[in-house]
Design an enzyme around this catalytic site. Structure first.
Site, short mmCIF file in Angstrom:
data_model
loop_
_atom_site.label_atom_id
_atom_site.label_comp_id
_atom_site.label_asym_id
_atom_site.label_seq_id
_atom_site.Cartn_x
_atom_site.Cartn_y
_atom_site.Cartn_z
NE ARG A 239 -11.71 12.61 2.57
CZ ARG A 239 -12.38 11.51 2.28
NH1 ARG A 239 -13.68 11.47 2.48
NH2 ARG A 239 -11.79 10.44 1.79
N GLY B 95 -7.72 3.82 -3.60
CA GLY B 95 -7.26 2.51 -4.05
C GLY B 95 -6.05 2.52 -4.96
CE LYS C 26 -3.95 -0.36 2.52
NZ LYS C 26 -4.81 -0.71 3.68
CG HIS D 266 -14.48 -0.56 3.86
ND1 HIS D 266 -13.30 0.03 3.48
CD2 HIS D 266 -15.19 0.41 4.47
CE1 HIS D 266 -13.30 1.30 3.86
NE2 HIS D 266 -14.45 1.56 4.45
P1 ADP Z 1 -7.41 3.96 0.06
O1 ADP Z 1 -6.99 5.03 1.02
O2 ADP Z 1 -6.59 3.93 -1.21
O3 ADP Z 1 -8.87 3.96 -0.19
P2 ADP Z 1 -7.66 1.85 2.05
O4 ADP Z 1 -6.58 1.53 3.00
O5 ADP Z 1 -8.83 2.61 2.58
O6 ADP Z 1 -7.03 2.60 0.79
O7 ADP Z 1 -8.19 0.52 1.38
C1 ADP Z 1 -9.11 0.51 0.32
C2 ADP Z 1 -9.76 -0.85 0.21
O8 ADP Z 1 -8.78 -1.86 -0.07
C3 ADP Z 1 -10.44 -1.33 1.48
O9 ADP Z 1 -11.74 -0.83 1.58
C4 ADP Z 1 -10.42 -2.82 1.29
O10 ADP Z 1 -11.42 -3.23 0.40
C5 ADP Z 1 -9.09 -3.06 0.63
N1 ADP Z 1 -8.06 -3.34 1.65
C6 ADP Z 1 -7.23 -2.44 2.23
N2 ADP Z 1 -6.40 -3.04 3.11
C7 ADP Z 1 -6.70 -4.35 3.09
C8 ADP Z 1 -6.18 -5.51 3.77
N3 ADP Z 1 -5.17 -5.42 4.61
N4 ADP Z 1 -6.74 -6.71 3.50
C9 ADP Z 1 -7.77 -6.83 2.62
N5 ADP Z 1 -8.28 -5.79 1.94
C10 ADP Z 1 -7.77 -4.56 2.16
#
Ligand code: ADP
Length: 513
Positions: free
Chosen positions: A296, A167, A160, A210
């Site tokens: 926010r 995403g 990430k 989520h």
């Molecule tokens: P962004 O800030 O890019 O939106 P997030 O950390 O909120 O990133 O993650 C976006 C989505 O990716 C989450 O809602 C979930 O669906 C998936 N995701 C993120 N981290 C994980 C994880 N550790 N395991 C499984 N899915 C994940």
């Protein structure tokens, strides 16, 4: 009515309109902004006055701190509401507002820095004993270090971007052999999107849900929660369907309690001011892991407004002008769902902006539409291609799903047509996808995980689009050639290519033969 002063709305589209409506109801005057691309957009109509701030590219207008501040000064605004996206999570913008004597409607720059940065937020919550997803302590410097962490926590893992959002810069990796190239690709994507290629590693939680908790803080160490939203139905790691209550938490009420308590504890600790959201991943057993905090208002806040009866923007504004005392946790009633209508290809989910010729939205009991399109317009390629949010409320989840099905069947979005009736422009929408989604048995049953779309190829099977002018011309050509064949005359076109075009013309639904 009391005049509470001017609010500059540093945003555009549906959220600018939504904020302006509440401002007016509370006696705030409103200042809108518009760029070159938004000269004919609808959001300026909803503001008492509007200021042109520059070119179409966000960096020349909505993301330009100096121009936004200058517009507020010029119009005598007292407050700045950032909406979501654009400058809403930039701590330096909060500071620039303060320096200019403006009141930022949102948290302090400090709490934004502590919670808005994904890696710092992971450190903060772990010090407060809130579970985070197992993973690297901070950023990892390259693929080799990522592989070392992955070996420790076990595959699959998720790479990430530290500066991530929407995403982008995210890759699932199932085996060590893939990690080096995945790291490079994701880091490059993050650098392009955010100007920062730093990456960290998390364990990929299987069968993920989520679920997020809406909080509201008074900025003095007090905070309450307003329940949860489940946003497990996602494409390209981006939400497309959000609801409250969360079906997975209905099965695990203890998890709901613990998550809400954890979110409020962290919000109090950072003296959070205003509306914020704690995002978590919940597995099928009800274990939860903190993902990130959005400092926010969220796109999907209408879902919470439906079940609590609270106008979140009103709370934000009243807190900013010192008239808000934190109430008790609001009671939540019934079930609400929101879906996002996008200008995008319903098969690939890639943006497909373009001009809108005709548009119509549902109304009726317990249906809400947040949009900046009420007639012909243009979904600009410069900005997020969302056209509208359609949300509904029902006494039960089943009732909400039924209401949404009917509401979606009333949505119409059409491209403009030329004199012969052929569509102009490249607009596509995900409406057919949403209509299939609301009829899907798993969705109806509420057992949704983030991999739902990947596991249901029928949801993304393409639909015929109305024929474009080009394809109609091809059809006419094919017709002429066919006729020539019948008459026994020779045609100087390779038969293979003709039959290929003819098949495509038929696929596009062209019947003029
Ligand atoms: P962004 O800030 O890019 O939106 P997030 O950390 O909120 O990133 O993650 C976006 C989505 O990716 C989450 O809602 C979930 O669906 C998936 N995701 C993120 N981290 C994980 C994880 N550790 N395991 C499984 N899915 C994940």
């Amino acid at each position: 009515m009391k005049n509470r002063g001017g609010v500059l709305i540093a945003n555009r589209g549906e959220i600018a309109i939504r904020i302006a409506r509440t401002c007016k109801a509370l006696g705030f005057s409103t200042v809108g902004l518009y760029s070159d691309a938004d000269r004919w957009a609808e959001h300026p109509w909803h503001c008492d006055q509007s200021v042109w701030i520059g070119g179409a590219a966000p960096k020349d207008s909505y993301l330009n701190v100096e121009k936004v501040i200058a517009a507020a000064r010029k119009t005598g605004a007292k407050y700045v509401h950032p909406g979501y996206g654009f400058l809403s999570e930039r701590a330096h913008f909060v500071e620039a507002c303060e320096k200019a004597g403006l009141i930022f409607v949102g948290p302090s720059a400090d709490s934004m820095r502590v919670m808005g940065d994904k890696i710092r937020a992971r450190e903060t919550i772990s010090a407060l004993k809130v579970p985070g997803v197992p993973g690297s302590k901070g950023a990892v410097k390259d693929g080799t270090e990522a592989a070392r962490v992955a070996k420790e926590i076990g595959y699959p893992v998720l790479l990430k971007a530290a500066a991530g959002g929407g995403g982008k810069g995210m890759r699932r990796v199932d085996a060590e052999s893939e990690i080096a190239s995945a790291f490079e690709g994701a880091s490059r994507e993050a650098l392009g999107a955010f100007g920062d290629g730093s990456m960290y590693v998390e364990k990929f939680i299987l069968q993920p849900h989520h679920v997020e908790i809406q909080v509201f803080g008074d900025g003095k160490g007090g905070a309450i929660h307003l329940g949860e939203r489940e946003c497990s139905i996602q494409r390209r790691h981006q939400k497309v369907w959000e609801e409250s209550p969360s079906p997975i938490l209905e099965k695990h009420p203890k998890t709901r309690e613990k998550m809400s308590e954890a979110a409020v504890r962290v919000a109090c600790h950072v003296k959070y001011a205003g509306a914020g959201t704690f995002e978590f991943i919940v597995d099928g057993q009800g274990n939860f892991y903190f993902l990130e905090m959005n400092t926010r208002l969220q796109v999907e806040h209408p879902v919470t407004e439906w079940v609590t009866g609270v106008d979140l923007v009103a709370w934000q504004l009243l807190l900013a002008c010192g008239e808000m005392k934190l109430p008790a946790v609001p009671e939540r009633r019934g079930s609400a769902i929101e879906v996002r209508l996008y200008a995008e290809d319903p098969k690939t989910f890639l943006p497909a902006p373009g001009p809108i010729g005709r548009i119509a939205f549902p109304s009726g009991p317990f249906v809400r539409v947040d949009t900046a399109f009420t007639g012909p317009g243009e979904v600009s390629l410069h900005y997020d291609p969302m056209i509208a949010k359609v949300s509904v409320w029902g006494q039960t989840r089943d009732a909400a799903v039924d209401r949404l099905r009917v509401a979606l069947d009333e949505v119409r979005v059409e491209s403009p047509r030329d004199e012969q009736g052929f569509r102009k422009g490249s607009l596509r929408t995900n409406l057919s996808f949403l209509q299939k989604l609301v009829r899907n048995e798993v969705v109806r049953g509420g057992d949704t995980t983030t991999d739902l779309i990947a596991n249901h190829p029928d949801l993304t099977r393409d639909d015929p689009t109305p024929p474009s002018r080009e394809m109609a011309l091809v059809a006419a050509l094919v017709q002429t050639i066919d006729k020539a064949h019948l008459n026994g005359s020779s045609v100087a076109v390779a038969p293979n290519s003709v039959s290929g075009w003819a098949a495509r013309a038929r696929q596009e639904g062209i019947t003029r033969t």
